[in-house]
Design an enzyme around this catalytic site. Sequence first.
Site, PDB file in Angstrom:
ATOM      1  N   TYR A 235       0.881  -1.173   0.000  1.00 34.47           N
ATOM      2  CA  TYR A 235       0.000   0.000   0.000  1.00 34.47           C
ATOM      3  C   TYR A 235       0.909   1.210   0.000  1.00 34.47           C
ATOM      4  O   TYR A 235       1.812   1.298   0.838  1.00 34.47           O
ATOM      5  CB  TYR A 235      -0.885   0.030   1.247  1.00 34.47           C
ATOM      6  CG  TYR A 235      -2.145  -0.786   1.079  1.00 34.47           C
ATOM      7  CD1 TYR A 235      -3.067  -0.445   0.098  1.00 34.47           C
ATOM      8  CD2 TYR A 235      -2.406  -1.874   1.890  1.00 34.47           C
ATOM      9  CE1 TYR A 235      -4.227  -1.183  -0.074  1.00 34.47           C
ATOM     10  CE2 TYR A 235      -3.562  -2.620   1.723  1.00 34.47           C
ATOM     11  CZ  TYR A 235      -4.468  -2.263   0.734  1.00 34.47           C
ATOM     12  OH  TYR A 235      -5.610  -2.996   0.564  1.00 34.47           O
ATOM     13  N   ASP A 263      -5.968  -0.886  -6.715  1.00 36.97           N
ATOM     14  CA  ASP A 263      -7.434  -0.826  -6.789  1.00 36.97           C
ATOM     15  C   ASP A 263      -8.063  -0.322  -5.495  1.00 36.97           C
ATOM     16  O   ASP A 263      -9.240  -0.536  -5.242  1.00 36.97           O
ATOM     17  CB  ASP A 263      -8.010  -2.206  -7.154  1.00 36.97           C
ATOM     18  CG  ASP A 263      -7.657  -3.275  -6.116  1.00 36.97           C
ATOM     19  OD1 ASP A 263      -7.041  -2.941  -5.086  1.00 36.97           O
ATOM     20  OD2 ASP A 263      -8.000  -4.447  -6.344  1.00 36.97           O
ATOM     21  N   HIS A 355      -9.766  -7.476  -5.672  1.00 37.11           N
ATOM     22  CA  HIS A 355      -9.506  -7.351  -4.237  1.00 37.11           C
ATOM     23  C   HIS A 355     -10.466  -8.245  -3.439  1.00 37.11           C
ATOM     24  O   HIS A 355     -11.010  -7.854  -2.403  1.00 37.11           O
ATOM     25  CB  HIS A 355      -9.683  -5.887  -3.838  1.00 37.11           C
ATOM     26  CG  HIS A 355      -8.861  -5.428  -2.681  1.00 37.11           C
ATOM     27  ND1 HIS A 355      -7.900  -4.463  -2.787  1.00 37.11           N
ATOM     28  CD2 HIS A 355      -8.866  -5.758  -1.370  1.00 37.11           C
ATOM     29  CE1 HIS A 355      -7.367  -4.219  -1.606  1.00 37.11           C
ATOM     30  NE2 HIS A 355      -7.931  -5.008  -0.727  1.00 37.11           N
TER      31      HIS A 355
HETATM   32  C1  PPY Z   1      -8.555  -5.214   2.920  1.00 39.75           C
HETATM   33  O1  PPY Z   1      -9.135  -5.275   4.013  1.00 39.75           O
HETATM   34  O2  PPY Z   1      -9.131  -5.441   1.870  1.00 39.75           O
HETATM   35  C2  PPY Z   1      -7.177  -4.867   2.839  1.00 39.75           C
HETATM   36  O3  PPY Z   1      -6.664  -4.819   1.765  1.00 39.75           O
HETATM   37  C3  PPY Z   1      -6.363  -4.632   4.020  1.00 39.75           C
HETATM   38  C4  PPY Z   1      -6.603  -3.400   4.765  1.00 39.75           C
HETATM   39  C5  PPY Z   1      -6.796  -3.520   6.111  1.00 39.75           C
HETATM   40  C6  PPY Z   1      -6.990  -2.408   6.853  1.00 39.75           C
HETATM   41  C7  PPY Z   1      -6.963  -1.169   6.237  1.00 39.75           C
HETATM   42  C8  PPY Z   1      -6.750  -1.069   4.890  1.00 39.75           C
HETATM   43  C9  PPY Z   1      -6.563  -2.188   4.142  1.00 39.75           C
END
Ligand code: PPY
Length: 495
Positions: A235, A263, A355
């Site tokens: 990220y 995404d 995702h």
């Molecule tokens: C998701 O939950 O889909 C993620 O990719 C992980 C996540 C977890 C907490 C904050 C942002 C992303």
Amino acid sequence: MLSAQTISEHASRDSCWIIVHGKAYDVTEFLDEHPGGSKIILTYAGKDATEAYEPIHPPDAIIDNLSVEKHLGDVDLSTVTKVAKMISEPEKQRQALIVNRPPLDEILNLHDFEAVAKIVLPDKAWAYYSSASDDEITIRENRAAYQRVWFRPRILRDVTAVDWSTTILGQKSSLPVYISATALGKLGHPDGELNLTRAAGKHGVIQMIPTLASCSFDEIVDAAQPNQSLFLQLYVSRDRSITKRYVQHAEKRGVKGLFITVDAPQLGRREKDMRTKFVGDDAEAKVQENMSGVKKDEGVARAISSFIDPSLSWKDIQWFRSITKMPIILKGVSTPEDAILALEAGVQGIVLSNHGGRQLDTSRSGLENLIDIAAGLKTRGPWPNPDFSVFVDGGVRRASDVLKALALGASAVGIGRGFLYAFCSYGEAGVEKAFKILGDEFEMNMRLLGARNLKELVPEMVDASALQAHVGATPKDNLFDSTYQPLRLAEFKAA
Ligand code: PPY
């Protein structure tokens, strides 16, 4: 050495000390900066917060986020009285069910892990992991898409020996499958992501380390075998110096591929997660939300995602190229237009992913997008292209699913929840069993399909003519009927 008594004298918004892993920290000034909101920290003001801290944060997060003068030192743990936890009736029932879960040798497929995880996981963990965005159409479609592709098997090919091993981004892999990133592993098992690392090391499978793992990056790398291949999911932070340090550290520690998530400029609304997390939330949270501008009633995931940079754009790819020599893969591509831009930008691959259905609901499945994207990429070079990997993830639970994606030209396939549920229900042994199940399925399906190795999997072995036909609005299958919960609607307070 500080005593618990001293810590307990700092139990307010004006002076807030907490204990984590036997050390005390002054978090007073950090309260309003905490991505998850101040309310949760204030619950532990003057107390030991370790149990609540552990599943959500890597061990070094608090050390890195507070300046040294806020590190107050060791606490004499003999002075800390453990607060007897009230075990609720549903929790007692859950504990009993854990003891009575099916023995591992009765687990026959990856769906079984999911069914066990649903029962043995605490509600919050199940809600976070299993939830998807909005009406959860895409998460269902991810499975359904595989059911719209049919095999065209070949016969009489002497399939005594079959081999499903491969290389992924130049790294050996015993399966044409890698472990895709899923966050917050300790919500579901005390060893979190290490269950995956250890099992993957024993079986020659590649794990993608999540940026938001519960274990720290170094803990995961330290748990790997000397020659074990690891990828990193990234990220991108608003503060690019943090991202640069993280990426370069990963490269130095031997990570073999950088999967940049593209995404999720904003996190999808996972309503199942939101309803579970905020049961019992009160007016105070609302006041803080108004002050901070971060909506705390949108689920912990959304609250802690505020560091993710929504301004990430194609312009940044050159910058990534300049800071690392690792292969760069864009995770979350859905169209031929973007696949071609990625190829032209000089990255080493893309993941056709939505995702796990957690972002844009009613977006198409990665498998379906593979058809258009293969056609698009064919106009710009060889297909499959040895220098440009095309991975697919989402909804994969069977080796037959993987074989369909590979026949249509995918380089390998990612499985996230399938392995996550394996360790949530049986720890490391569960993940090993999942690899074994997939191996057995590859052997049988490749024999029945007449493909002795992965090169022999060709598009003619599948009929994908129905893949792009969206006949029913909400697909149905046994897994969803038996395991997934109907979405809850707004609930009235008891009269
Ligand atoms: C998701 O939950 O889909 C993620 O990719 C992980 C996540 C977890 C907490 C904050 C942002 C992303």
